[in-house]
Each structure stands twice: as C-alpha cells, then as structure tokens.
Design a protein around this motif. Structure first.
Motif, PDB file in Angstrom:
ATOM      1  N   ASP A  74       0.840  -1.208   0.000  1.00  0.00           N
ATOM      2  CA  ASP A  74       0.000   0.000   0.000  1.00  0.00           C
ATOM      3  C   ASP A  74       0.870   1.252   0.000  1.00  0.00           C
ATOM      4  N   LEU A  75       1.913   1.232   0.831  1.00  0.00           N
ATOM      5  CA  LEU A  75       2.805   2.388   0.934  1.00  0.00           C
ATOM      6  C   LEU A  75       3.529   2.637  -0.383  1.00  0.00           C
ATOM      7  N   TRP A  76       4.032   1.577  -1.000  1.00  0.00           N
ATOM      8  CA  TRP A  76       4.728   1.759  -2.268  1.00  0.00           C
ATOM      9  C   TRP A  76       3.775   2.215  -3.367  1.00  0.00           C
ATOM     10  N   ALA A  77       2.564   1.713  -3.351  1.00  0.00           N
ATOM     11  CA  ALA A  77       1.574   2.166  -4.339  1.00  0.00           C
ATOM     12  C   ALA A  77       1.310   3.663  -4.178  1.00  0.00           C
ATOM     13  N   GLN A  78       1.217   4.135  -2.947  1.00  0.00           N
ATOM     14  CA  GLN A  78       1.005   5.561  -2.693  1.00  0.00           C
ATOM     15  C   GLN A  78       2.194   6.383  -3.197  1.00  0.00           C
ATOM     16  N   ARG A  79       3.399   5.874  -2.938  1.00  0.00           N
ATOM     17  CA  ARG A  79       4.599   6.574  -3.402  1.00  0.00           C
ATOM     18  C   ARG A  79       4.640   6.661  -4.923  1.00  0.00           C
ATOM     19  N   LEU A  80       4.356   5.557  -5.580  1.00  0.00           N
ATOM     20  CA  LEU A  80       4.386   5.536  -7.044  1.00  0.00           C
ATOM     21  C   LEU A  80       3.349   6.483  -7.626  1.00  0.00           C
ATOM     22  N   LYS A  81       2.180   6.549  -7.005  1.00  0.00           N
ATOM     23  CA  LYS A  81       1.144   7.470  -7.464  1.00  0.00           C
ATOM     24  C   LYS A  81       1.577   8.926  -7.289  1.00  0.00           C
ATOM     25  N   ALA A  82       2.260   9.216  -6.185  1.00  0.00           N
ATOM     26  CA  ALA A  82       2.744  10.583  -5.958  1.00  0.00           C
ATOM     27  C   ALA A  82       3.716  10.993  -7.060  1.00  0.00           C
ATOM     28  N   TYR A  83       4.599  10.083  -7.425  1.00  0.00           N
ATOM     29  CA  TYR A  83       5.530  10.371  -8.521  1.00  0.00           C
ATOM     30  C   TYR A  83       4.796  10.554  -9.843  1.00  0.00           C
ATOM     31  N   ALA A  84       3.843   9.673 -10.122  1.00  0.00           N
ATOM     32  CA  ALA A  84       3.106   9.731 -11.388  1.00  0.00           C
ATOM     33  C   ALA A  84       2.356  11.054 -11.534  1.00  0.00           C
ATOM     34  N   GLU A  85       1.901  11.596 -10.419  1.00  0.00           N
ATOM     35  CA  GLU A  85       1.167  12.856 -10.429  1.00  0.00           C
ATOM     36  C   GLU A  85       2.090  14.066 -10.482  1.00  0.00           C
ATOM     37  N   GLY A  86       3.399  13.817 -10.476  1.00  0.00           N
ATOM     38  CA  GLY A  86       4.350  14.913 -10.623  1.00  0.00           C
ATOM     39  C   GLY A  86       5.017  15.368  -9.358  1.00  0.00           C
ATOM     40  N   GLY A  87       4.659  14.743  -8.232  1.00  0.00           N
ATOM     41  CA  GLY A  87       5.258  15.129  -6.971  1.00  0.00           C
ATOM     42  C   GLY A  87       6.335  14.161  -6.526  1.00  0.00           C
ATOM     43  N   ARG A  88       6.485  14.055  -5.202  1.00  0.00           N
ATOM     44  CA  ARG A  88       7.440  13.146  -4.601  1.00  0.00           C
ATOM     45  C   ARG A  88       6.909  12.736  -3.238  1.00  0.00           C
ATOM     46  N   PRO A  89       7.092  11.497  -2.822  1.00  0.00           N
ATOM     47  CA  PRO A  89       6.561  11.049  -1.528  1.00  0.00           C
ATOM     48  C   PRO A  89       7.149  11.847  -0.364  1.00  0.00           C
ATOM     49  N   ASP A  90       6.272  12.278   0.545  1.00  0.00           N
ATOM     50  CA  ASP A  90       6.715  13.083   1.681  1.00  0.00           C
ATOM     51  C   ASP A  90       7.563  12.294   2.667  1.00  0.00           C
ATOM     52  N   ASP A  91       7.408  10.959   2.676  1.00  0.00           N
ATOM     53  CA  ASP A  91       8.108  10.157   3.680  1.00  0.00           C
ATOM     54  C   ASP A  91       9.524   9.764   3.273  1.00  0.00           C
ATOM     55  N   LEU A  92       9.951  10.157   2.070  1.00  0.00           N
ATOM     56  CA  LEU A  92      11.302   9.844   1.606  1.00  0.00           C
ATOM     57  C   LEU A  92      12.094  11.142   1.513  1.00  0.00           C
ATOM     58  N   PRO A  93      13.008  11.390   2.449  1.00  0.00           N
ATOM     59  CA  PRO A  93      13.766  12.649   2.459  1.00  0.00           C
ATOM     60  C   PRO A  93      14.619  12.809   1.207  1.00  0.00           C
ATOM     61  N   ALA A  94      14.513  13.965   0.583  1.00  0.00           N
ATOM     62  CA  ALA A  94      15.261  14.236  -0.638  1.00  0.00           C
ATOM     63  C   ALA A  94      16.741  14.442  -0.342  1.00  0.00           C
ATOM     64  N   VAL A  95      17.568  14.101  -1.306  1.00  0.00           N
ATOM     65  CA  VAL A  95      18.999  14.380  -1.196  1.00  0.00           C
ATOM     66  C   VAL A  95      19.224  15.876  -1.345  1.00  0.00           C
ATOM     67  N   ASP A  96      18.487  16.499  -2.263  1.00  0.00           N
ATOM     68  CA  ASP A  96      18.592  17.947  -2.476  1.00  0.00           C
ATOM     69  C   ASP A  96      17.215  18.570  -2.272  1.00  0.00           C
ATOM     70  N   ALA A  97      16.820  18.686  -1.019  1.00  0.00           N
ATOM     71  CA  ALA A  97      15.487  19.194  -0.676  1.00  0.00           C
ATOM     72  C   ALA A  97      15.308  20.654  -1.077  1.00  0.00           C
ATOM     73  N   ALA A  98      16.397  21.378  -1.204  1.00  0.00           N
ATOM     74  CA  ALA A  98      16.306  22.811  -1.518  1.00  0.00           C
ATOM     75  C   ALA A  98      15.939  23.054  -2.979  1.00  0.00           C
ATOM     76  N   ASN A  99      16.066  22.038  -3.807  1.00  0.00           N
ATOM     77  CA  ASN A  99      15.806  22.213  -5.237  1.00  0.00           C
ATOM     78  C   ASN A  99      14.907  21.101  -5.777  1.00  0.00           C
ATOM     79  N   PRO A 100      13.619  21.165  -5.498  1.00  0.00           N
ATOM     80  CA  PRO A 100      12.705  20.131  -5.994  1.00  0.00           C
ATOM     81  C   PRO A 100      12.526  20.223  -7.504  1.00  0.00           C
ATOM     82  N   ALA A 101      12.199  19.095  -8.110  1.00  0.00           N
ATOM     83  CA  ALA A 101      11.947  19.061  -9.550  1.00  0.00           C
ATOM     84  C   ALA A 101      10.617  19.723  -9.865  1.00  0.00           C
ATOM     85  N   PRO A 102      10.455  20.236 -11.082  1.00  0.00           N
ATOM     86  CA  PRO A 102       9.165  20.812 -11.476  1.00  0.00           C
ATOM     87  C   PRO A 102       8.054  19.772 -11.354  1.00  0.00           C
TER      88      PRO A 102
END
Length: 269
Positions: A209-237
């Motif tokens: 369920d968690l991975w499905a939610q993460r994949l959907k977040a990416y598909a919609e153009g975002g990024r999962p909130d529970d996975l800390p970004a390496v470069d949080a200061a510069n998110p992708a469009p």
C-alpha cells in the motif's frame, strides 16, 4: 489534460525455473513464458544484457510476444559501467546500443546503467560518462536511468548533474545501497529489493500500500513526503511522469506476485 503518468510494474527477466508451477502454470511451455508474463505484468527489466549481447531477431521475437503498451527496460552492459575511467566506454557503448535493441520499437523503455557498489561519485569522471549517453538510437528516443550503489552519490552535486543531462536517478529500495528519491529525469524508476519469499506477495500488504502511494505521488508529478530528498532545496518541477517499478529481491520467487499486487493497487480508479 493528463493529470498523472502511467505506472508500470514488473520483474527482472522472465526465464526462472522456480517460477514454474508458482507464477507460471504447470505445463506451460518455456517458449510461452514471456507472453504469459507480459499478459499479467506491464513491464519487464531485461537483465541478461548486462552479461552478454543478443541477436536482432531475439529482440524482434520479444517484441512480438508482448501486447501494446507493454515496456521492456534494458540493463546496460557491464563493460560500459564496470571500469575505472567511465569516459572511455565509447566502444563498449556503441557495441551495446547497436546489437539490435531498437527492434523492440515502441516496447523499448528505459535503459538502466547500474554501477558496482565500489564505484564512488567523482564528478568529472561521471559527467564524462553522462556526456556520452545518446538521446536516440536508430531514430528511437532513449531514456537513461542511473543506479549508483555507493553512498558518495547522496549529494546535491550528483542530483544537479543528473538533471543537467536529463537522466533518472534510480530509486533503490535495498538494505545496503543508497535510496535516492529525488526526481531528476523524465521518468521515475524504482527497484524494490527488500522483499521476502516467506511472504506470498514478497512485501506485506501495508508495505505494498505504501509503495503504491509513493508511485502514485511520482506519477502525479510530486514526490513522496516520507522519503527525504537528497537535495530538498531544489525540488523538480511538478509535472506528470511515467513510473516504473520492478520487484527484484533475493530469491525472487514471489516477485511476480508482488508486481501483480502493485498493479492492482495503482490501477484502481
């Protein structure tokens, strides 16, 4: 207006004896296994290309065995990535790309460039590698995915370099390799490698369920909130993206079941 990219899920390869009688029905001819797998999954990562090359007619046969919309990702030759000086891979790169993989036509998905765990991030060396990756082959556009396996790649400098060349940083769910959740290319590519054959679907239901939610977040153009970004200061469009997820855990007997469970979750309206 497209609000989300397509999410595809699959496995690594399709010829694996322990799947016979578990994923593949008893008595299914080995020659029919790819067609069966492609009718239950939406993508397959071809791993054999890491070790050897194949004839053009093999690629054409694989394409013919799969339905419209199905995608193969192709793991690049180890002779390209397992070297001290990456910028010297030109001849190996040409040999890999010209073997006939474009016979896949519209079934050709991303190319996965996987590095050894001992390969450290050296910016100049790595940029020389990225500079060699072509945008197309035989008229077909190419999508490149980079899977680093050394912690030194967990730096904003790597994220910026990947974005500069439009390549995707692989999202590796692994016990030892770095997990890089930043979006850097036009697709998102996840390799789920912490499943267990002791579980019928490799991952428990809540993790699927968690991975499905993460994949959907990416598909919609975002990024999962529970996975800390390496470069949080510069998110992708924020823009819809195609997403690939491959279940490739050790043992991998239950990988097809996990992939099918993911497909069921992400394709629910």
């Amino acid at each position: 207006m497209v609000t989300a990219g397509r999410i595809r899920a699959g496995i690594g390869g399709w010829t694996f004896e322990p799947w016979r009688g578990v994923f593949y029905p008893a008595g299914l001819k080995q020659a029919d296994e790819l067609a069966y797998a492609a009718s239950h999954l939406t993508a397959i990562e071809i791993n054999g290309t890491y070790y050897s090359s194949f004839k053009p007619d093999s690629w054409a046969k694989w394409r013919a065995a799969t339905p419209d919309g199905f995608k193969f990702s192709v793991k690049a030759s180890r002779f390209c990535t397992n070297r001290k000086v990456l910028g010297e891979m030109g001849e190996s790169l040409h040999r890999f790309l010209s073997q006939g993989l474009t016979e896949l036509g519209d079934r050709l998905g991303p190319i996965l460039w996987q590095f050894m765990g001992t390969k450290k991030f050296e910016p100049d060396d790595f940029e020389a590698f990225l500079r060699l990756l072509p945008k197309s082959q035989d008229g077909l556009p190419l999508v490149h995915v980079i899977e680093p396996r050394h912690a030194s790649f967990m730096t904003p400098e790597f994220i910026a370099l990947a974005r500069k060349y439009g390549v995707t940083a692989c999202l590796a769910d692994h016990a030892q390799y770095p997990l890089i959740p930043d979006v850097t290319g036009e697709v998102v590519y996840a390799r789920l490698q912490t499943g267990s054959d002791d579980i019928e679907t490799a991952y428990p239901a809540d993790k699927l369920d968690l991975w499905a939610q993460r994949l959907k977040a990416y598909a919609e153009g975002g990024r999962p909130d529970d996975l800390p970004a390496v470069d949080a200061a510069n998110p992708a469009p924020k823009t819809p993206r195609e997403v690939y997820a491959f279940v490739i855990h050790e043992g991998k007997v239950r990988a097809p079941a996990a992939a099918m469970a993911l497909i069921e979750r992400v394709e629910v309206a």
